[in-house]
Design a protein around this motif. Structure first.
Motif, mmCIF file in Angstrom:
data_model
loop_
_atom_site.group_PDB
_atom_site.id
_atom_site.type_symbol
_atom_site.label_atom_id
_atom_site.label_comp_id
_atom_site.label_asym_id
_atom_site.label_seq_id
_atom_site.Cartn_x
_atom_site.Cartn_y
_atom_site.Cartn_z
ATOM 1 N N ARG A 127 0.832 -1.214 0.000
ATOM 2 C CA ARG A 127 0.000 0.000 0.000
ATOM 3 C C ARG A 127 0.867 1.265 0.000
ATOM 4 O O ARG A 127 0.495 2.263 -0.626
ATOM 5 C CB ARG A 127 -0.945 0.008 1.193
ATOM 6 C CG ARG A 127 -2.084 -0.976 1.054
ATOM 7 C CD ARG A 127 -3.329 -0.475 1.742
ATOM 8 N NE ARG A 127 -4.358 -1.492 1.821
ATOM 9 C CZ ARG A 127 -5.220 -1.776 0.852
ATOM 10 N NH1 ARG A 127 -5.152 -1.137 -0.295
ATOM 11 N NH2 ARG A 127 -6.144 -2.705 1.028
ATOM 12 N N LYS A 131 0.525 3.981 -2.966
ATOM 13 C CA LYS A 131 0.246 5.400 -2.690
ATOM 14 C C LYS A 131 1.223 6.304 -3.443
ATOM 15 O O LYS A 131 0.821 7.309 -4.048
ATOM 16 C CB LYS A 131 0.323 5.663 -1.190
ATOM 17 C CG LYS A 131 0.024 7.087 -0.786
ATOM 18 C CD LYS A 131 0.045 7.251 0.730
ATOM 19 C CE LYS A 131 -0.346 8.647 1.119
ATOM 20 N NZ LYS A 131 0.752 9.453 1.584
ATOM 21 N N GLU A 134 0.339 6.251 -7.165
ATOM 22 C CA GLU A 134 -0.889 7.001 -7.443
ATOM 23 C C GLU A 134 -0.623 8.505 -7.402
ATOM 24 O O GLU A 134 -1.157 9.256 -8.221
ATOM 25 C CB GLU A 134 -1.987 6.612 -6.453
ATOM 26 C CG GLU A 134 -2.555 5.233 -6.729
ATOM 27 C CD GLU A 134 -3.512 4.719 -5.667
ATOM 28 O OE1 GLU A 134 -3.531 5.264 -4.533
ATOM 29 O OE2 GLU A 134 -4.247 3.761 -5.967
ATOM 30 N N GLU A 135 0.222 8.941 -6.470
ATOM 31 C CA GLU A 135 0.574 10.365 -6.400
ATOM 32 C C GLU A 135 1.404 10.798 -7.609
ATOM 33 O O GLU A 135 1.201 11.891 -8.140
ATOM 34 C CB GLU A 135 1.315 10.662 -5.094
ATOM 35 C CG GLU A 135 0.413 10.586 -3.876
ATOM 36 C CD GLU A 135 1.162 10.664 -2.548
ATOM 37 O OE1 GLU A 135 2.411 10.782 -2.545
ATOM 38 O OE2 GLU A 135 0.486 10.595 -1.501
#
Length: 182
Positions: A127, A131, A134-135
């Motif tokens: 995760r 993250k 995705e950023e």
């Protein structure tokens, strides 16, 4: 600069050898770069590019050692690589190349954890990688499929697969379906 260039050349050579030839030869080439980078890091502890290349090499060496069955040493090297790239990112939080390496190393370490039947830890590490990716993707407003963006999307899909598998092994079937359905 010449020593850094030499170390980077060994790194690129090792990556190419690893893709097309044997893991042992790739390991040897990576191990040629590491002493140079360690000395440069000793002499210039604030040089981010040295730490980046050291993290990249340690991460690759960890993968190769894992393939050779040296899982404990591989895990230690992967943790060292993550710590190095985290140091670099403490001073340069927006560098896409550094962020991608951090996500890649975290994803690979999550795979190590999953192989050790540590599903909960693997999901957590996965995760963290997800993250970051995705950023990175959100930061590209135009959404054009550049080679860099494609690389990020591929790693993101791999992270989501690893997370989904870890959730499933942990008995969280609905969460796993949601993750795999992204």
């Amino acid at each position: 600069d010449q020593a850094l260039g030499l170390a980077e050349s060994y790194t690129v050579l090792a990556e190419l050898v690893g893709q097309h030839f044997s893991g042992k030869d790739a390991l040897d080439a990576h191990q040629q770069a590491v002493p140079i980078l360690l000395e440069l890091n000793r002499l210039h502890p604030d040089w981010a590019e040295v730490k980046y290349l050291l993290a990249r090499n340690n991460g690759a060496i960890a993968q190769l050692e894992r393939d050779l069955g040296q899982t404990a040493e591989a895990s230690r090297k992967k943790e060292d690589a993550i710590a190095l790239i985290n140091e670099v990112l403490a001073d340069d939080k927006q560098n896409g190349r550094y962020l991608y390496l951090q996500a890649k190393l975290r994803h690979e370490y999550a795979g190590f954890l999953a192989d050790a039947n540590k599903s909960v830890e693997a999901v957590g590490m996965g995760r963290l990688a997800e993250k970051v990716l995705e950023e990175l993707l959100a930061g590209q407003a135009d959404g054009k499929l550049t080679p860099e963006r494609k690389q990020w999307l591929i790693l993101l899909a791999q992270c989501q697969g690893l997370i989904g598998h870890g959730l499933e092994k942990s008995g969280k079937k609905e969460e796993a379906k949601a993750e795999l359905g992204k």
